[in-house]
Design a protein around this motif. Structure first.
Motif, PDB file in Angstrom:
ATOM      1  N   PRO A   1      92.990 -34.771  74.487  1.00 19.89           N
ATOM      2  CA  PRO A   1      93.400 -33.370  74.358  1.00 19.89           C
ATOM      3  C   PRO A   1      92.330 -32.440  74.902  1.00 19.89           C
ATOM      4  O   PRO A   1      91.167 -32.842  75.070  1.00 19.89           O
ATOM      5  N   PRO A   2      92.683 -31.184  75.176  1.00 18.12           N
ATOM      6  CA  PRO A   2      91.684 -30.221  75.648  1.00 18.12           C
ATOM      7  C   PRO A   2      90.507 -30.131  74.685  1.00 18.12           C
ATOM      8  O   PRO A   2      90.676 -30.076  73.466  1.00 18.12           O
ATOM      9  N   GLY A   3      89.307 -30.155  75.251  1.00 15.41           N
ATOM     10  CA  GLY A   3      88.114 -30.046  74.437  1.00 15.41           C
ATOM     11  C   GLY A   3      87.560 -31.351  73.923  1.00 15.41           C
ATOM     12  O   GLY A   3      86.516 -31.376  73.268  1.00 15.41           O
ATOM     13  N   SER A   4      88.238 -32.459  74.216  1.00 14.92           N
ATOM     14  CA  SER A   4      87.779 -33.750  73.714  1.00 14.92           C
ATOM     15  C   SER A   4      86.573 -34.279  74.484  1.00 14.92           C
ATOM     16  O   SER A   4      85.916 -35.222  74.042  1.00 14.92           O
ATOM     17  N   GLY A   5      86.281 -33.675  75.637  1.00 14.65           N
ATOM     18  CA  GLY A   5      85.091 -34.062  76.387  1.00 14.65           C
ATOM     19  C   GLY A   5      85.347 -35.082  77.475  1.00 14.65           C
ATOM     20  O   GLY A   5      84.503 -35.950  77.732  1.00 14.65           O
ATOM     21  N   ARG A   6      86.491 -34.984  78.148  1.00 12.12           N
ATOM     22  CA  ARG A   6      86.818 -35.957  79.194  1.00 12.12           C
ATOM     23  C   ARG A   6      85.777 -35.943  80.317  1.00 12.12           C
ATOM     24  O   ARG A   6      85.239 -36.982  80.699  1.00 12.12           O
ATOM     25  N   SER A   7      85.500 -34.756  80.851  1.00 12.83           N
ATOM     26  CA  SER A   7      84.555 -34.656  81.970  1.00 12.83           C
ATOM     27  C   SER A   7      83.141 -35.017  81.544  1.00 12.83           C
ATOM     28  O   SER A   7      82.402 -35.670  82.293  1.00 12.83           O
ATOM     29  N   SER A   8      82.754 -34.607  80.342  1.00 11.77           N
ATOM     30  CA  SER A   8      81.412 -34.932  79.846  1.00 11.77           C
ATOM     31  C   SER A   8      81.246 -36.440  79.681  1.00 11.77           C
ATOM     32  O   SER A   8      80.195 -37.010  80.006  1.00 11.77           O
TER      33      SER A   8
ATOM     34  N   VAL B   1      90.681 -44.814  79.221  1.00  9.61           N
ATOM     35  CA  VAL B   1      89.822 -44.549  78.065  1.00  9.61           C
ATOM     36  C   VAL B   1      90.413 -43.344  77.346  1.00  9.61           C
ATOM     37  O   VAL B   1      90.394 -42.225  77.870  1.00  9.61           O
ATOM     38  N   SER B   2      90.962 -43.579  76.170  1.00 15.90           N
ATOM     39  CA  SER B   2      91.627 -42.504  75.418  1.00 15.90           C
ATOM     40  C   SER B   2      90.647 -41.868  74.444  1.00 15.90           C
ATOM     41  O   SER B   2      90.060 -42.559  73.595  1.00 15.90           O
ATOM     42  N   LEU B   3      90.477 -40.571  74.569  1.00 18.12           N
ATOM     43  CA  LEU B   3      89.588 -39.817  73.685  1.00 18.12           C
ATOM     44  C   LEU B   3      90.412 -39.061  72.651  1.00 18.12           C
ATOM     45  O   LEU B   3      91.513 -38.596  72.952  1.00 18.12           O
ATOM     46  N   GLY B   4      89.880 -38.933  71.459  1.00 18.60           N
ATOM     47  CA  GLY B   4      90.553 -38.179  70.412  1.00 18.60           C
ATOM     48  C   GLY B   4      89.913 -36.825  70.207  1.00 18.60           C
ATOM     49  O   GLY B   4      88.874 -36.503  70.812  1.00 18.60           O
ATOM     50  N   THR B   5      90.509 -36.015  69.349  1.00 19.80           N
ATOM     51  CA  THR B   5      89.919 -34.723  69.009  1.00 19.80           C
ATOM     52  C   THR B   5      88.700 -34.952  68.121  1.00 19.80           C
ATOM     53  O   THR B   5      88.808 -35.581  67.072  1.00 19.80           O
ATOM     54  N   PRO B   6      87.529 -34.486  68.514  1.00 19.49           N
ATOM     55  CA  PRO B   6      86.325 -34.708  67.700  1.00 19.49           C
ATOM     56  C   PRO B   6      86.465 -34.070  66.319  1.00 19.49           C
ATOM     57  O   PRO B   6      87.076 -33.005  66.172  1.00 19.49           O
ATOM     58  N   ARG B   7      85.903 -34.709  65.318  1.00 18.89           N
ATOM     59  CA  ARG B   7      85.931 -34.161  63.970  1.00 18.89           C
ATOM     60  C   ARG B   7      85.001 -32.954  63.875  1.00 18.89           C
ATOM     61  O   ARG B   7      84.014 -32.840  64.595  1.00 18.89           O
ATOM     62  N   THR B   8      85.342 -32.079  62.939  1.00 18.15           N
ATOM     63  CA  THR B   8      84.557 -30.854  62.750  1.00 18.15           C
ATOM     64  C   THR B   8      83.091 -31.170  62.492  1.00 18.15           C
ATOM     65  O   THR B   8      82.190 -30.522  63.038  1.00 18.15           O
ATOM     66  N   ALA B   9      82.830 -32.167  61.652  1.00 15.47           N
ATOM     67  CA  ALA B   9      81.450 -32.510  61.315  1.00 15.47           C
ATOM     68  C   ALA B   9      80.666 -32.969  62.538  1.00 15.47           C
ATOM     69  O   ALA B   9      79.485 -32.641  62.693  1.00 15.47           O
ATOM     70  N   ALA B  10      81.317 -33.721  63.433  1.00 15.04           N
ATOM     71  CA  ALA B  10      80.646 -34.207  64.640  1.00 15.04           C
ATOM     72  C   ALA B  10      80.302 -33.048  65.573  1.00 15.04           C
ATOM     73  O   ALA B  10      79.224 -33.016  66.185  1.00 15.04           O
ATOM     74  N   ILE B  11      81.220 -32.085  65.680  1.00 12.84           N
ATOM     75  CA  ILE B  11      80.963 -30.920  66.539  1.00 12.84           C
ATOM     76  C   ILE B  11      79.821 -30.090  65.971  1.00 12.84           C
ATOM     77  O   ILE B  11      78.918 -29.659  66.701  1.00 12.84           O
TER      78      ILE B  11
ATOM     79  N   HIS C   1      87.710 -28.271  70.025  1.00  9.29           N
ATOM     80  CA  HIS C   1      87.289 -28.103  71.420  1.00  9.29           C
ATOM     81  C   HIS C   1      85.787 -27.875  71.442  1.00  9.29           C
ATOM     82  O   HIS C   1      85.300 -26.809  71.028  1.00  9.29           O
ATOM     83  N   VAL C   2      85.035 -28.852  71.919  1.00 17.53           N
ATOM     84  CA  VAL C   2      83.577 -28.794  71.862  1.00 17.53           C
ATOM     85  C   VAL C   2      83.034 -27.618  72.675  1.00 17.53           C
ATOM     86  O   VAL C   2      82.175 -26.863  72.212  1.00 17.53           O
ATOM     87  N   GLY C   3      83.522 -27.441  73.893  1.00 21.99           N
ATOM     88  CA  GLY C   3      83.046 -26.348  74.725  1.00 21.99           C
ATOM     89  C   GLY C   3      83.361 -24.995  74.127  1.00 21.99           C
ATOM     90  O   GLY C   3      82.547 -24.065  74.179  1.00 21.99           O
ATOM     91  N   ARG C   4      84.523 -24.869  73.532  1.00 24.10           N
ATOM     92  CA  ARG C   4      84.915 -23.624  72.865  1.00 24.10           C
ATOM     93  C   ARG C   4      83.994 -23.340  71.682  1.00 24.10           C
ATOM     94  O   ARG C   4      83.568 -22.205  71.467  1.00 24.10           O
ATOM     95  N   ALA C   5      83.668 -24.370  70.909  1.00 26.96           N
ATOM     96  CA  ALA C   5      82.752 -24.198  69.783  1.00 26.96           C
ATOM     97  C   ALA C   5      81.400 -23.696  70.258  1.00 26.96           C
ATOM     98  O   ALA C   5      80.792 -22.802  69.650  1.00 26.96           O
ATOM     99  N   ARG C   6      80.920 -24.258  71.357  1.00 24.82           N
ATOM    100  CA  ARG C   6      79.615 -23.854  71.892  1.00 24.82           C
ATOM    101  C   ARG C   6      79.637 -22.384  72.325  1.00 24.82           C
ATOM    102  O   ARG C   6      78.687 -21.637  72.069  1.00 24.82           O
ATOM    103  N   ARG C   7      80.721 -21.974  72.974  1.00 26.09           N
ATOM    104  CA  ARG C   7      80.825 -20.577  73.421  1.00 26.09           C
ATOM    105  C   ARG C   7      80.935 -19.625  72.232  1.00 26.09           C
ATOM    106  O   ARG C   7      80.333 -18.556  72.223  1.00 26.09           O
TER     107      ARG C   7
END
Length: 400
Positions: A50-57, A180-190, A214-220
């Motif tokens: 899903p968006p923000g899961s960190g595919r490109s990273s 490689v299937s990525l999931g939505t990261p948990r709040t604690a991990a972000i 969405h990790v990038g969104r959290a950072r912004r």
């Protein structure tokens, strides 16, 4: 880098890190002339999530592990030049393709395929990362397919695409990739990742709780005052739509904010590209051949302006889509509150507004509003003019 090395950039994906780490070890064995277990390493990978899961990273971290110069430990140390240059985007044998406009053209892909056929110059592998493989045109997909079907010996293709639209990547390409299937990261991990970057704990936890995974969104959200202000403005809209006139006021706010985002994001880059092209085409020069160069520059400038316009359109749509995602999440929170469900709210800091809306609206009218937001997102994907789509949505949001 910490003891996890390059994998520090991958947030909340332990299964993927385990699979990719083993593949990087197998790749290192291949480089040294060994034979890894069958299927341990392959030439084409597809990262979905899903968006923000960190595919490109994740793809970039894997590329760094492939280029890692460490041989006596698990690849991906994060300290050697191979890791550093890959993560920084300066490695000579790692190329990242991301569409600046709405799609990746066949000409761009053919050029990339030609480069990917060469042997690595300084690294262990020639790595090609396609950040938005779902945006390949049909011709570009066909050009890539030929390379994936008959890959060069030391070339690896890393494709990234959202799992919400898996059919956007052709089945022939998908069938030749290891997924490689990525999931939505948990709040604690972000939150932990943001704290590791030096963001204060309270700010990190708040950003992680409202970013929708969405990790990038959290950072912004944690670091940019304007991003926080934009979110607040969007989330005030549902309860601000009291009169018909408010529809047009809110529409102006949403569309103009998206246009401003596109201008801010691209203005400096557009000017630099134009200046560089004019210089390359002999702008300001004198003497023999100047007139011919000037005529040639006009065509090149038109092509550049077309690409820049396409890039601005994409930036505007992405900005507007983020606002719609926030709105949809709010109406979902209202439904959760209305039904008394125990699900975690997407916007916990707006729980008071969600309770107020749930007291005034029926479940049916709330669902109708949510559907209007989702319909607006679909309309924008089919190239409906933003103002028309937004005004139609806001009319439903106001009337219920």
């Amino acid at each position: 880098m910490s003891r996890r090395g390059v994998w520090d950039v991958v947030v909340g994906q332990p299964e993927a890190v385990s699979v990719l780490g083993a593949a990087a070890e197998a790749a290192g064995l291949i480089v040294r002339g060994g034979t890894p277990a069958p299927g341990a390493m392959t030439h084409a990978w597809l990262f979905t999530g899903p968006p923000g899961s960190g595919r490109s990273s994740t793809a970039r971290a894997f590329a760094a592990a492939l280029q890692c110069l460490v041989t006596d430990d698990r690849p991906g140390c994060g300290e050697c030049s191979g890791c550093h240059t890959t993560l920084a985007g300066t490695h000579a044998d790692v190329r990242v393709v991301a569409p600046e406009g709405l799609s990746i053209s066949v000409a761009e892909m053919r050029s990339l395929v030609q480069v990917s056929a060469r042997r690595p110059t300084s690294g262990k592998w020639q790595v090609v990362i396609i950040a938005d493989a779902d945006r390949l045109t049909e011709g570009a997909a066909n050009a890539l397919l030929k390379a994936v079907e008959e890959p060069p010996e030391r070339t690896v293709f890393l494709l990234c695409a959202p799992s919400s639209h898996p059919d956007d990547v052709s089945v022939t390409i998908r069938s030749r990739c290891r997924v490689v299937s990525l999931g939505t990261p948990r709040t604690a991990a972000i939150a932990e990742a943001l704290r590791d970057e030096g963001i204060p704990a309270e700010q990190a936890e708040w950003a992680a709780s409202v970013c929708g995974g969405h990790v990038g969104r959290a950072r912004r959200l944690a670091t940019d005052d304007q991003v926080r202000a934009r979110r607040d403005a969007v989330l005030r809209i549902p309860l601000a739509l009291k009169r018909a006139a408010d529809i047009f006021t809110c529409a102006d706010s949403l569309v103009q904010a998206a246009e401003a985002d596109a201008l801010t994001a691209n203005e400096d880059r557009d000017e630099a590209e134009r200046s560089a092209l004019e210089t390359a085409m002999g702008a300001g020069g004198t003497g023999k051949g100047t007139a011919a160069a000037t005529r040639g520059a006009k065509g090149a400038l038109k092509d550049l302006e077309k690409r820049q316009k396409s890039r601005a359109t994409r930036t505007q749509r992405d900005s507007l889509d983020q606002a719609l995602v926030d709105l949809a999440a709010f109406y979902r929170d209202v439904l959760v509150t209305k039904t008394g469900a125990t699900a975690v709210l997407n916007h916990p800091d707006r729980s008071v507004d969600a309770h107020e809306a749930s007291r005034v609206w029926t479940a049916e009218s709330t669902l109708k509003r949510l559907e209007a937001v989702l319909a607006c997102r679909e309309a924008l994907e089919t190239n409906v003019k933003p103002r028309i789509a937004v005004e139609a949505m806001l009319t439903t949001l106001q009337r219920g």
